[in-house]
Design a protein around this motif. Sequence first.
Motif, PDB file in Angstrom:
ATOM      1  N   ASP A  39      -1.747  10.570 -14.374  1.00  0.00           N
ATOM      2  CA  ASP A  39      -2.619   9.414 -14.119  1.00  0.00           C
ATOM      3  C   ASP A  39      -3.790   9.434 -15.101  1.00  0.00           C
ATOM      4  OD1 ASP A  39      -0.958   8.936 -11.995  1.00  0.00           O
ATOM      5  OD2 ASP A  39      -2.377   9.620 -10.459  1.00  0.00           O
ATOM      6  N   THR A  40      -4.104   8.278 -15.655  1.00  0.00           N
ATOM      7  CA  THR A  40      -5.283   8.146 -16.513  1.00  0.00           C
ATOM      8  C   THR A  40      -6.413   7.427 -15.788  1.00  0.00           C
ATOM      9  OG1 THR A  40      -4.414   6.080 -17.433  1.00  0.00           O
ATOM     10  CG2 THR A  40      -3.902   8.129 -18.626  1.00  0.00           C
ATOM     11  N   HIS A  41      -6.078   6.761 -14.665  1.00  0.00           N
ATOM     12  CA  HIS A  41      -7.052   6.063 -13.841  1.00  0.00           C
ATOM     13  C   HIS A  41      -6.801   6.447 -12.382  1.00  0.00           C
ATOM     14  CE1 HIS A  41      -7.069   3.743 -17.550  1.00  0.00           C
ATOM     15  NE2 HIS A  41      -8.265   3.283 -17.201  1.00  0.00           N
ATOM     16  N   ILE A  42      -7.697   6.078 -11.515  1.00  0.00           N
ATOM     17  CA  ILE A  42      -7.527   6.385 -10.090  1.00  0.00           C
ATOM     18  C   ILE A  42      -6.372   5.561  -9.542  1.00  0.00           C
ATOM     19  CG2 ILE A  42      -8.619   6.349  -7.813  1.00  0.00           C
ATOM     20  CD1 ILE A  42     -11.335   6.491  -9.315  1.00  0.00           C
ATOM     21  N   VAL A  43      -5.425   6.240  -8.927  1.00  0.00           N
ATOM     22  CA  VAL A  43      -4.265   5.595  -8.303  1.00  0.00           C
ATOM     23  C   VAL A  43      -4.354   5.833  -6.803  1.00  0.00           C
ATOM     24  CG1 VAL A  43      -1.744   5.542  -8.151  1.00  0.00           C
ATOM     25  CG2 VAL A  43      -2.869   5.906 -10.376  1.00  0.00           C
ATOM     26  N   ALA A  44      -4.302   4.780  -6.013  1.00  0.00           N
ATOM     27  CA  ALA A  44      -4.499   4.892  -4.569  1.00  0.00           C
ATOM     28  C   ALA A  44      -3.511   5.864  -3.938  1.00  0.00           C
ATOM     29  CB  ALA A  44      -4.398   3.516  -3.921  1.00  0.00           C
ATOM     30  N   VAL A  67     -13.193  10.080  -2.613  1.00  0.00           N
ATOM     31  CA  VAL A  67     -12.524   9.391  -3.721  1.00  0.00           C
ATOM     32  C   VAL A  67     -12.755   7.882  -3.641  1.00  0.00           C
ATOM     33  CG1 VAL A  67     -10.301   8.947  -4.844  1.00  0.00           C
ATOM     34  CG2 VAL A  67     -10.777  11.202  -3.880  1.00  0.00           C
ATOM     35  N   ILE A  68     -12.797   7.321  -2.435  1.00  0.00           N
ATOM     36  CA  ILE A  68     -13.043   5.881  -2.288  1.00  0.00           C
ATOM     37  C   ILE A  68     -14.397   5.499  -2.887  1.00  0.00           C
ATOM     38  CG2 ILE A  68     -13.536   4.057  -0.604  1.00  0.00           C
ATOM     39  CD1 ILE A  68     -11.340   5.273   1.168  1.00  0.00           C
ATOM     40  N   ARG A  69     -15.435   6.276  -2.588  1.00  0.00           N
ATOM     41  CA  ARG A  69     -16.753   5.986  -3.162  1.00  0.00           C
ATOM     42  C   ARG A  69     -16.716   6.073  -4.692  1.00  0.00           C
ATOM     43  NH1 ARG A  69     -18.516   8.859   1.528  1.00  0.00           N
ATOM     44  NH2 ARG A  69     -18.471  10.835   0.363  1.00  0.00           N
ATOM     45  N   PRO A  84      -8.565   3.235  -3.015  1.00  0.00           N
ATOM     46  CA  PRO A  84      -7.662   3.596  -1.905  1.00  0.00           C
ATOM     47  C   PRO A  84      -8.079   2.887  -0.618  1.00  0.00           C
ATOM     48  CG  PRO A  84      -8.374   5.552  -3.105  1.00  0.00           C
ATOM     49  CD  PRO A  84      -9.229   4.414  -3.585  1.00  0.00           C
ATOM     50  N   PRO A  85      -7.118   2.608   0.258  1.00  0.00           N
ATOM     51  CA  PRO A  85      -7.444   1.932   1.524  1.00  0.00           C
ATOM     52  C   PRO A  85      -8.133   2.873   2.501  1.00  0.00           C
ATOM     53  CG  PRO A  85      -5.120   2.528   1.467  1.00  0.00           C
ATOM     54  CD  PRO A  85      -5.677   2.864   0.103  1.00  0.00           C
ATOM     55  N   GLU A  86      -8.996   2.309   3.327  1.00  0.00           N
ATOM     56  CA  GLU A  86      -9.644   3.083   4.377  1.00  0.00           C
ATOM     57  C   GLU A  86      -8.792   3.047   5.641  1.00  0.00           C
ATOM     58  OE1 GLU A  86     -13.944   3.144   4.640  1.00  0.00           O
ATOM     59  OE2 GLU A  86     -13.996   1.368   3.353  1.00  0.00           O
TER      60      GLU A  86
END
Length: 302
Positions: A39-44, A67-69, A84-86
């Motif tokens: 991964d190069t970016h945040i993946v949920a 990670v969400i923040r 990512p979903p909460e």
Amino acid sequence: MLMQAVNTYLAIRRAMGFALDHTEGYLRNFARFALARGDTHIVAATAVDWASRTTSEAQRRHRLHTVIRFARFMAAEDARHEIPPEGIFWGRRQRPMPYIFSDDEIAQLLHAASRLGPPGSLRPQTYSTLFGLLAVTGMRVSEARNLHLHDVTIDGLLIRETKFHKSRLLPLHITTRTALDRYIDQRRRCAGADPHLFVTRRGKLSRTVVAETFHQVLKAAGMPHRPARRRLRLMDLRHTFAVRALEKSPETRQALGRHALALTTYMGHACVSDTYWYLETTPQLMADIATACETFMHGGTS
């Protein structure tokens, strides 16, 4: 790229006054996990998988929210970062109930610290003074470890730039100042040129060594005398100070509010709710609140 994003995020938030020691560990661990997947970016999906790899539901929730923040911050400039979903993990970490030391227990703790070895060293004076200062001022352990000799002023202890870049002055009772001056006299003869107030032969006190010594002293003092629900912490001395200070609060609601606000400032809390949490830690405080409520409901003026 992800690790650089973590560095940027931490630098900006720390510039705002956040310490983020645990957050840094989580985010660097997550970045390494994501990079290993390519991964190069945040993946949920990666974030959820990483967060799930622990046994505690509460910790899974905390890891994912960290990670969400981070993702919200990064997505504001680069939409390739997924948020990512909460609501996937529902566990909540319970704030541990503090152990409140009695006056006798604190006296026993300091006596045991004063008997530490080796004979002829500064160590017993260092730890009996350190633990005593924590008990009578309510300062954080990190604040005490970071004190320099020049922070001991005529007006009290200067606590420099702690959480949220706040500094504050802690007044000292004459008995505390006398004990501190006695320690400083011994320290100047034994500890060399290190500027820190509390030192070892290697320099500034280590957080780990201080905690280990605290538990060594507790054991030597035979404490606690009754079974504790969890291992006692140095932070419990700060909790004890706060509870005792609230117990001495005036009885009226308006005076209680002013007293709590003053205590919030004194202890360096970010908000008054952190101080009011102590109300639930002593039966006497809760009984006083219940009595005041009953009086008010029946037409009194409490």
